[in-house]
Design a protein around this motif. Sequence first.
Motif, mmCIF file in Angstrom:
data_model
loop_
_atom_site.group_PDB
_atom_site.id
_atom_site.type_symbol
_atom_site.label_atom_id
_atom_site.label_comp_id
_atom_site.label_asym_id
_atom_site.label_seq_id
_atom_site.Cartn_x
_atom_site.Cartn_y
_atom_site.Cartn_z
ATOM 1 N N ALA A 3 56.771 45.893 43.083
ATOM 2 C CA ALA A 3 55.409 45.677 43.561
ATOM 3 C C ALA A 3 54.462 45.527 42.371
ATOM 4 O O ALA A 3 54.805 45.841 41.237
ATOM 5 N N ALA A 4 53.258 45.062 42.662
ATOM 6 C CA ALA A 4 52.312 44.742 41.594
ATOM 7 C C ALA A 4 51.883 45.986 40.820
ATOM 8 O O ALA A 4 51.842 47.086 41.360
ATOM 9 N N SER A 5 51.544 45.768 39.532
ATOM 10 C CA SER A 5 50.893 46.822 38.767
ATOM 11 C C SER A 5 49.414 46.810 39.098
ATOM 12 O O SER A 5 48.824 45.744 39.249
ATOM 13 N N ILE A 6 48.824 47.979 39.167
ATOM 14 C CA ILE A 6 47.381 48.078 39.372
ATOM 15 C C ILE A 6 46.751 48.437 38.032
ATOM 16 O O ILE A 6 47.135 49.440 37.420
ATOM 17 N N LEU A 7 45.848 47.622 37.552
ATOM 18 C CA LEU A 7 45.228 47.832 36.243
ATOM 19 C C LEU A 7 43.720 47.958 36.397
ATOM 20 O O LEU A 7 43.118 47.357 37.291
ATOM 21 N N ALA A 8 43.127 48.729 35.511
ATOM 22 C CA ALA A 8 41.667 48.855 35.512
ATOM 23 C C ALA A 8 41.040 47.967 34.440
ATOM 24 O O ALA A 8 39.829 47.767 34.429
ATOM 25 N N SER A 9 41.871 47.440 33.547
ATOM 26 C CA SER A 9 41.354 46.681 32.406
ATOM 27 C C SER A 9 41.716 45.202 32.509
ATOM 28 O O SER A 9 42.894 44.838 32.569
ATOM 29 N N VAL A 193 40.177 41.908 41.949
ATOM 30 C CA VAL A 193 39.688 42.226 43.293
ATOM 31 C C VAL A 193 38.487 43.159 43.195
ATOM 32 O O VAL A 193 38.266 43.802 42.171
ATOM 33 N N SER A 194 37.734 43.245 44.284
ATOM 34 C CA SER A 194 36.569 44.131 44.315
ATOM 35 C C SER A 194 36.961 45.553 44.654
ATOM 36 O O SER A 194 36.219 46.498 44.386
ATOM 37 N N GLU A 195 38.130 45.700 45.299
ATOM 38 C CA GLU A 195 38.500 47.031 45.781
ATOM 39 C C GLU A 195 40.013 47.112 45.967
ATOM 40 O O GLU A 195 40.632 46.146 46.414
ATOM 41 N N VAL A 196 40.586 48.259 45.573
ATOM 42 C CA VAL A 196 42.003 48.521 45.866
ATOM 43 C C VAL A 196 42.058 49.652 46.896
ATOM 44 O O VAL A 196 41.472 50.707 46.680
ATOM 45 N N VAL A 197 42.746 49.385 48.006
ATOM 46 C CA VAL A 197 42.825 50.398 49.072
ATOM 47 C C VAL A 197 44.228 50.990 49.089
ATOM 48 O O VAL A 197 45.182 50.371 48.598
ATOM 49 N N PRO A 198 44.375 52.202 49.638
ATOM 50 C CA PRO A 198 45.712 52.832 49.691
ATOM 51 C C PRO A 198 46.662 52.031 50.586
ATOM 52 O O PRO A 198 46.212 51.216 51.405
ATOM 53 N N LEU A 199 47.958 52.301 50.429
ATOM 54 C CA LEU A 199 48.935 51.673 51.333
ATOM 55 C C LEU A 199 48.564 51.985 52.774
ATOM 56 O O LEU A 199 48.186 53.109 53.090
ATOM 57 N N GLY A 200 48.660 50.987 53.615
ATOM 58 C CA GLY A 200 48.256 51.155 54.996
ATOM 59 C C GLY A 200 46.803 50.807 55.226
ATOM 60 O O GLY A 200 46.346 50.717 56.365
ATOM 61 N N GLY A 201 46.066 50.581 54.143
ATOM 62 C CA GLY A 201 44.644 50.271 54.262
ATOM 63 C C GLY A 201 44.354 48.814 54.615
ATOM 64 O O GLY A 201 43.212 48.468 54.926
ATOM 65 N N CYS A 219 41.176 45.882 38.893
ATOM 66 C CA CYS A 219 39.933 46.344 39.495
ATOM 67 C C CYS A 219 39.440 47.502 38.622
ATOM 68 O O CYS A 219 40.159 48.484 38.434
ATOM 69 N N PRO A 220 38.253 47.371 38.052
ATOM 70 C CA PRO A 220 37.784 48.379 37.087
ATOM 71 C C PRO A 220 37.723 49.786 37.655
ATOM 72 O O PRO A 220 37.835 50.759 36.906
ATOM 73 N N THR A 221 37.553 49.905 38.962
ATOM 74 C CA THR A 221 37.417 51.239 39.549
ATOM 75 C C THR A 221 38.741 51.783 40.078
ATOM 76 O O THR A 221 38.780 52.862 40.666
ATOM 77 N N ALA A 222 39.817 51.035 39.881
ATOM 78 C CA ALA A 222 41.093 51.449 40.484
ATOM 79 C C ALA A 222 41.814 52.453 39.605
ATOM 80 O O ALA A 222 41.638 52.479 38.393
ATOM 81 N N GLN A 223 42.654 53.255 40.245
ATOM 82 C CA GLN A 223 43.529 54.141 39.503
ATOM 83 C C GLN A 223 44.765 53.350 39.095
ATOM 84 O O GLN A 223 45.417 52.723 39.936
#
Lengths: 225, 229
Positions: A3-9, A193-201, A219-223
Amino acid sequence: MSAASILASYADAVADVEDGATVLVGGFGMAGMPVELIDALIEQGAKDLVIVSNNAGNGDTGLAALLAAKRVRKVVCSFPRQSDSWVFDGLYRAGQIELEVVPQGNLAERMRAAGAGIGAFFCPTGVGTPLTEGKETRVIDGRTYALEYPIKGDVALIKAHRADTMGNLVYRKTARNFGPVMATAARTVIAQVSEVVPLGGLDPEVVVTPSIYVDRVVCPTAQES
Amino acid sequence: MSTPSTSSAPAEAGPRDKHALAAAIARDVPDGAYVNLGIGQPTLVAEHLREGSGVVLHTENGMLNFGPVATGDDVDLDLTNAGKIPVTELPGAAYFHHADSFAMMRGGHLDVCVLGAFQVSANGDLANWHTGAPDAIPAVGGAMDLAIGAEQVWVMMTLFAKDGTAKIVPTCTYPLTGLACVDRVYTDLGTFELAASRGRADGAVVVRDLSGISLEELGGRLDVPVVLG
C-alpha cells in the motif's frame, strides 16, 4: 507492491525523481494541478524533464514555474497557448523548449492505454489532419483510424482531495480531470491531498483511484507511515 | 409587431449578432440533448436554451450538467468549464475523469457540439485549431475529438473574416481539424446545411435563414455555389 506510503513532506515525496524523467502532471489549468509537488520538484533540481500535462503552465506558479526554472526539455500537451501561458510562449518562441501537441482525448486515452497494458489502439481523432501525419492507418467498417501508442510516465504528480491510509483516492469536482488516468500510467505515482482519513473513512463505493495505483500520498498534516 | 425585437427572434433585416446567432442555435437544439459548447462564442448558446428544455451540457474537463457561470461565493476553482471559467453544478450533475469524458465524445454519446471555426469547406471539412502562421503556437485542445465524435457538429462563426474573405470555402487552406465532419454552419448572414448538401451533384451548399444578404449577393461573394433550402 505494498500500500502507499503516507508522507508529510513534499520534498521527500519527489526526492528520487531523476534527470530526464517523463513526468505526468495532473490538472486542467490550475484545477487539479499539484502545485506543492511541482514546487518541491523545482527545489529538488531534476532537469531535462519531459512533462505530459494538458496545458503548458498558467501564470507564474505550478507548471509555469517549473518551465521558468528551465528544467523542462519537452512538453507533451493538448493546449499550450492560453491567455496566461506567457512563460511557455516565451521559451517556445526562443526555441528553448520542444512541444508535442496531442489532441486532448488522445492524450488521455494514450495514458489510459499505458496503464491498462494496451500496446496501441486505432483512433479516429485527427485523421486527415497534421497531427496524424505519418501514422499508420487502418480502415475499419468504412472508417479510417490512426494508430496511437501509449504514453507512459516515470512519475505522475497528481492532486486528489482525500486519501485513506492505504492510498485510495477521491477527487473534488472538475479537479479530478487527468488524475485518475495518470495514476494508472506511471511507474511511481505521487498524490498530494488535502486530507488523509483512517482506513474505513472512504466509502469503497465512491473510491475513484484504488490504492493499487498509488505509491505515495503527501499531506503536510498527515502522520507518516 | 410593435414590440422591440429581442435576441430570441432572428433579425431578418440585418446580419445576426452573436446573441441572435446563439439564440438561433439554441432553438435548434433538441430537448433533452447532451451538448458540448466550445470555448468562446459557442458558450453563449447556453444562455438562450429554453428553461425546461432538459438539455444537458457536457464539458471536456469531466462534467455533465453544469450550470451558469459562478459569481461571488459560488466561485469554486475546482469547478470550471473548458474555458477554465468557474461554473455551477445543477441537480443531476456528474463528474468523471478525462478518458471517460473523451470516450463520451468518440463513442457517439454526445448529440450536438457547437464549435467556432476559421474555415469550413463545402463538404464539411473543419479548420479551427491553427492558423498555420510560422510564429503561431499550435493548440488543439479537444477540438479534433469533438469534431469526429459528436453526432451533430455545428459551427458558429461569422461568414466573412475581418479582411472580407469567405470562411465557407471550396477547400480549407488552414490546417484541418477533421474531415467532412461539419453538419451545419450558423453564420451572421445565414445557416448552411452541409449535411444535407453533401453528395449533391452540383456541389452546391444549401442555405436557409438568410439575414441581411440576398441569395444573389451571397452567391457572388462565395466561391462555392449556394442554393436556398
